[in-house]
Design a protein around this motif. Structure first.
Motif, PDB file in Angstrom:
ATOM      1  N   GLN A 109      -0.756  -0.969 -28.366  1.00  0.00           N
ATOM      2  CA  GLN A 109      -0.704  -2.261 -29.032  1.00  0.00           C
ATOM      3  C   GLN A 109      -2.010  -3.048 -28.905  1.00  0.00           C
ATOM      4  O   GLN A 109      -2.122  -4.148 -29.436  1.00  0.00           O
ATOM      5  CB  GLN A 109       0.452  -3.095 -28.469  1.00  0.00           C
ATOM      6  N   SER A 110      -2.993  -2.487 -28.220  1.00  0.00           N
ATOM      7  CA  SER A 110      -4.273  -3.180 -28.035  1.00  0.00           C
ATOM      8  C   SER A 110      -5.330  -2.638 -28.986  1.00  0.00           C
ATOM      9  O   SER A 110      -5.525  -1.425 -29.087  1.00  0.00           O
ATOM     10  CB  SER A 110      -4.766  -3.003 -26.588  1.00  0.00           C
ATOM     11  N   GLY A 111      -6.002  -3.562 -29.664  1.00  0.00           N
ATOM     12  CA  GLY A 111      -7.080  -3.165 -30.569  1.00  0.00           C
ATOM     13  C   GLY A 111      -8.462  -3.489 -30.021  1.00  0.00           C
ATOM     14  O   GLY A 111      -9.459  -3.396 -30.737  1.00  0.00           O
ATOM     15  N   ARG A 112      -8.525  -3.877 -28.741  1.00  0.00           N
ATOM     16  CA  ARG A 112      -9.804  -4.267 -28.145  1.00  0.00           C
ATOM     17  C   ARG A 112     -10.682  -3.055 -27.852  1.00  0.00           C
ATOM     18  O   ARG A 112     -10.205  -1.967 -27.593  1.00  0.00           O
ATOM     19  CB  ARG A 112      -9.579  -5.048 -26.843  1.00  0.00           C
ATOM     20  N   ASN A 124     -10.803   0.351 -23.351  1.00  0.00           N
ATOM     21  CA  ASN A 124     -10.518   0.213 -24.772  1.00  0.00           C
ATOM     22  C   ASN A 124      -9.019   0.309 -25.020  1.00  0.00           C
ATOM     23  O   ASN A 124      -8.282   0.912 -24.242  1.00  0.00           O
ATOM     24  CB  ASN A 124     -11.208   1.322 -25.574  1.00  0.00           C
ATOM     25  N   ASN A 127      -5.281   0.949 -30.400  1.00  0.00           N
ATOM     26  CA  ASN A 127      -5.219   0.418 -31.765  1.00  0.00           C
ATOM     27  C   ASN A 127      -4.214   1.186 -32.636  1.00  0.00           C
ATOM     28  O   ASN A 127      -4.341   1.214 -33.848  1.00  0.00           O
ATOM     29  CB  ASN A 127      -6.608   0.452 -32.414  1.00  0.00           C
ATOM     30  N   CYS A 128      -3.224   1.825 -31.995  1.00  0.00           N
ATOM     31  CA  CYS A 128      -2.276   2.672 -32.731  1.00  0.00           C
ATOM     32  C   CYS A 128      -1.460   1.885 -33.755  1.00  0.00           C
ATOM     33  O   CYS A 128      -1.166   2.372 -34.849  1.00  0.00           O
ATOM     34  CB  CYS A 128      -1.336   3.373 -31.762  1.00  0.00           C
ATOM     35  N   ASN A 130      -2.248  -0.373 -35.636  1.00  0.00           N
ATOM     36  CA  ASN A 130      -2.987  -0.710 -36.855  1.00  0.00           C
ATOM     37  C   ASN A 130      -2.713   0.292 -37.979  1.00  0.00           C
ATOM     38  O   ASN A 130      -2.941  -0.017 -39.153  1.00  0.00           O
ATOM     39  CB  ASN A 130      -4.481  -0.764 -36.557  1.00  0.00           C
ATOM     40  N   SER A 191      -9.797  10.134 -30.543  1.00  0.00           N
ATOM     41  CA  SER A 191      -9.797   9.239 -29.385  1.00  0.00           C
ATOM     42  C   SER A 191     -10.373   9.842 -28.117  1.00  0.00           C
ATOM     43  O   SER A 191     -11.121   9.186 -27.390  1.00  0.00           O
ATOM     44  CB  SER A 191      -8.384   8.737 -29.119  1.00  0.00           C
TER      45      SER A 191
END
Length: 218
Positions: A109-112, A124, A127-128, A130, A191
């Protein structure tokens, strides 16, 4: 007589000149031109380097060229790309494929990450969300990729550590590590291969997808 010879000579020279000017010019090197445009319009700052855009490997070059041409890759070329990328997949050093699904959910859930303002010491995100639906309670998610809801359940994974589950477990690891090993021009980030996620982070995402206790499979 001499004037006629001179006149004919001048006409011949003119004809040659016209013929030369009508020849098509050599096609420009569009890749080099694009690289120059990127370098002139962007700058490296922090961990975000211009080379990320201008320096790509053969896999990305072939896929980008096919995309620009609007044609799919030749099947033989696609197979060669997949075989080459499959060789880059690094399997878990200790043989453990799954970590903690709760940490996997945070990563997914993190896009950082990877932007000029990010610190290299900060992990990191995956970004899944997205590109994929992960669980039914999400408010929004991307649709570039298929839904991952019930990912393990739909594939009959009751015990991720069992011999029966091994093929789908290995496939899932390889897909996260380097998606182009299974689909030559996949839009999914490589990834593991590109170092976006660590081996331990991939274990956590694996648990999110395959652990029966994960919200993905409930």
């Amino acid at each position: 007589m001499n004037s006629k010879i001179i006149t004919l000579g001048m006409l011949a020279v003119a004809a040659v000149a016209v013929g030369c000017s009508a020849l098509p010019a050599a096609a420009p090197d569009y890749d080099a031109l694009a690289a120059r445009m990127v370098r002139s319009a962007f700058r490296s700052e922090g961990i975000a380097k211009v080379e990320r855009v201008t320096e790509t490997d053969d896999t990305q070059k072939l896929c980008s060229a096919a995309d620009v041409a609007g044609k799919p890759l030749d099947p033989a070329v696609a197979k060669r790309i997949e075989e080459a990328n499959l060789k880059t997949v690094k399997w878990p050093a200790d043989g453990r494929f799954l970590g903690d699904w709760k940490q996997g959910e945070q990563i997914a859930q993190s896009g950082r990450g990877l932007t000029w303002s990010d610190d290299t010491k900060t992990p990191n995100g995956g970004n899944c969300y997205n590109c994929h639906q992960i669980a039914p309670g999400e408010i929004s998610f991307g649709t570039i990729g298929p839904s991952l809801y019930h990912y393990g359940k739909l594939r009959g994974v009751k015990d991720p550590n069992s011999a029966e589950a091994r093929p789908i477990v290995e496939y899932t690891w390889g897909k996260i590590w380097n998606a182009k090993a299974y689909n030559a021009c996949s839009n999914m980030p490589r990834s593991g291969h590109m170092g976006n996620l660590t081996e331990q982070q991939i274990r956590h995402v694996m648990a999110l997808l395959l652990d029966p206790a994960s919200p993905v499979n409930r």
